[in-house]
Design a protein around this motif. Structure first.
Motif, PDB file in Angstrom:
ATOM      1  N   ILE A   1       0.831  -1.207   0.000  1.00 20.89           N
ATOM      2  CA  ILE A   1       0.000   0.000   0.000  1.00 20.89           C
ATOM      3  C   ILE A   1       0.865   1.257   0.000  1.00 20.89           C
ATOM      4  N   SER A   2       1.914   1.250   0.783  1.00 19.96           N
ATOM      5  CA  SER A   2       2.814   2.405   0.842  1.00 19.96           C
ATOM      6  C   SER A   2       3.459   2.662  -0.512  1.00 19.96           C
ATOM      7  N   PHE A   3       3.911   1.595  -1.160  1.00 19.77           N
ATOM      8  CA  PHE A   3       4.507   1.746  -2.489  1.00 19.77           C
ATOM      9  C   PHE A   3       3.481   2.289  -3.475  1.00 19.77           C
ATOM     10  N   GLY A   4       2.265   1.764  -3.434  1.00 21.74           N
ATOM     11  CA  GLY A   4       1.210   2.220  -4.342  1.00 21.74           C
ATOM     12  C   GLY A   4       0.868   3.683  -4.141  1.00 21.74           C
ATOM     13  N   ILE A   5       0.767   4.099  -2.887  1.00 21.00           N
ATOM     14  CA  ILE A   5       0.449   5.501  -2.595  1.00 21.00           C
ATOM     15  C   ILE A   5       1.576   6.423  -3.066  1.00 21.00           C
ATOM     16  N   ALA A   6       2.826   6.041  -2.781  1.00 17.77           N
ATOM     17  CA  ALA A   6       3.957   6.881  -3.179  1.00 17.77           C
ATOM     18  C   ALA A   6       4.053   6.997  -4.699  1.00 17.77           C
ATOM     19  N   LEU A   7       3.913   5.879  -5.389  1.00 17.56           N
ATOM     20  CA  LEU A   7       3.987   5.910  -6.854  1.00 17.56           C
ATOM     21  C   LEU A   7       2.823   6.700  -7.441  1.00 17.56           C
ATOM     22  N   SER A   8       1.624   6.518  -6.888  1.00 19.08           N
ATOM     23  CA  SER A   8       0.462   7.266  -7.373  1.00 19.08           C
ATOM     24  C   SER A   8       0.637   8.763  -7.155  1.00 19.08           C
ATOM     25  N   ALA A   9       1.161   9.143  -6.003  1.00 16.38           N
ATOM     26  CA  ALA A   9       1.360  10.564  -5.715  1.00 16.38           C
ATOM     27  C   ALA A   9       2.331  11.195  -6.710  1.00 16.38           C
ATOM     28  N   VAL A  10       3.390  10.490  -7.032  1.00 16.12           N
ATOM     29  CA  VAL A  10       4.371  11.036  -7.978  1.00 16.12           C
ATOM     30  C   VAL A  10       3.775  11.110  -9.382  1.00 16.12           C
ATOM     31  N   VAL A  11       3.040  10.081  -9.786  1.00 13.10           N
ATOM     32  CA  VAL A  11       2.418  10.091 -11.114  1.00 13.10           C
ATOM     33  C   VAL A  11       1.405  11.231 -11.216  1.00 13.10           C
ATOM     34  N   ILE A  12       0.588  11.417 -10.187  1.00 14.57           N
ATOM     35  CA  ILE A  12      -0.386  12.512 -10.197  1.00 14.57           C
ATOM     36  C   ILE A  12       0.322  13.866 -10.210  1.00 14.57           C
ATOM     37  N   ALA A  13       1.391  13.983  -9.444  1.00 11.49           N
ATOM     38  CA  ALA A  13       2.141  15.244  -9.408  1.00 11.49           C
ATOM     39  C   ALA A  13       2.734  15.571 -10.773  1.00 11.49           C
ATOM     40  N   ILE A  14       3.268  14.569 -11.448  1.00 10.46           N
ATOM     41  CA  ILE A  14       3.834  14.811 -12.782  1.00 10.46           C
ATOM     42  C   ILE A  14       2.715  15.177 -13.755  1.00 10.46           C
ATOM     43  N   TYR A  15       1.569  14.493 -13.649  1.00 13.34           N
ATOM     44  CA  TYR A  15       0.449  14.782 -14.538  1.00 13.34           C
ATOM     45  C   TYR A  15      -0.081  16.205 -14.316  1.00 13.34           C
ATOM     46  N   GLN A  16      -0.144  16.635 -13.067  1.00 10.75           N
ATOM     47  CA  GLN A  16      -0.671  17.963 -12.741  1.00 10.75           C
ATOM     48  C   GLN A  16       0.356  19.075 -12.950  1.00 10.75           C
ATOM     49  N   LEU A  17       1.591  18.712 -13.194  1.00 13.69           N
ATOM     50  CA  LEU A  17       2.668  19.690 -13.367  1.00 13.69           C
ATOM     51  C   LEU A  17       2.390  20.548 -14.601  1.00 13.69           C
ATOM     52  N   ARG A  18       2.474  21.845 -14.423  1.00 11.51           N
ATOM     53  CA  ARG A  18       2.254  22.758 -15.547  1.00 11.51           C
ATOM     54  C   ARG A  18       3.592  22.964 -16.257  1.00 11.51           C
ATOM     55  N   ALA A  19       3.877  22.013 -17.115  1.00 11.14           N
ATOM     56  CA  ALA A  19       5.120  22.067 -17.872  1.00 11.14           C
ATOM     57  C   ALA A  19       4.856  21.469 -19.245  1.00 11.14           C
ATOM     58  N   GLU A  20       5.835  21.624 -20.099  1.00  9.19           N
ATOM     59  CA  GLU A  20       5.703  21.078 -21.445  1.00  9.19           C
ATOM     60  C   GLU A  20       5.688  19.553 -21.386  1.00  9.19           C
ATOM     61  N   PRO A  21       5.057  18.927 -22.366  1.00  5.77           N
ATOM     62  CA  PRO A  21       4.943  17.460 -22.341  1.00  5.77           C
ATOM     63  C   PRO A  21       6.299  16.742 -22.303  1.00  5.77           C
TER      64      PRO A  21
END
Length: 95
Positions: free
Chosen positions: A19-39
């Motif tokens: 669960i900890s691994f899943g939460i950490a990986l999900s948080a990073v993926v969401i953060a990258i997706y929400q990042l206002r930067a070029e693709p």
């Protein structure tokens, strides 16, 4: 004779790690997706995260394998000592 038992992890610890691994990986993926930067920047960060995750799994496997090798060597050495002690007769005099 001494018997060695390998330490076992509990089911709760195993589930907590997953669960900890899943939460950490999900948080990073969401953060990258929400990042206002070029693709291409998002893609670069995603590749970096994937590389980090795969190298972490590899490092974990290498450490586990090293510990397994050490425990096998210790068990073989202990078996040799046990055999020598069982065959030794302190009251037998050579002659």
């Amino acid at each position: 004779m001494t018997t060695f038992t390998s330490p076992r992890t509990t089911t709760a610890f195993y589930i907590q790690a997953i669960i900890s691994f899943g939460i950490a990986l999900s948080a990073v993926v969401i953060a990258i997706y929400q990042l206002r930067a070029e693709p291409w920047i998002q893609a670069f960060l995603t590749m970096g995260i994937l590389y980090l995750v795969t190298s972490t799994f590899t490092l974990s496997k290498v450490i586990r394998d090293r510990q397994d090798e050490d425990s096998v060597v210790k068990r073989v050495d202990q078996a040799r000592v046990d055999k020598l002690l069982s065959e030794h007769d302190p009251f037998n005099t050579p002659g």
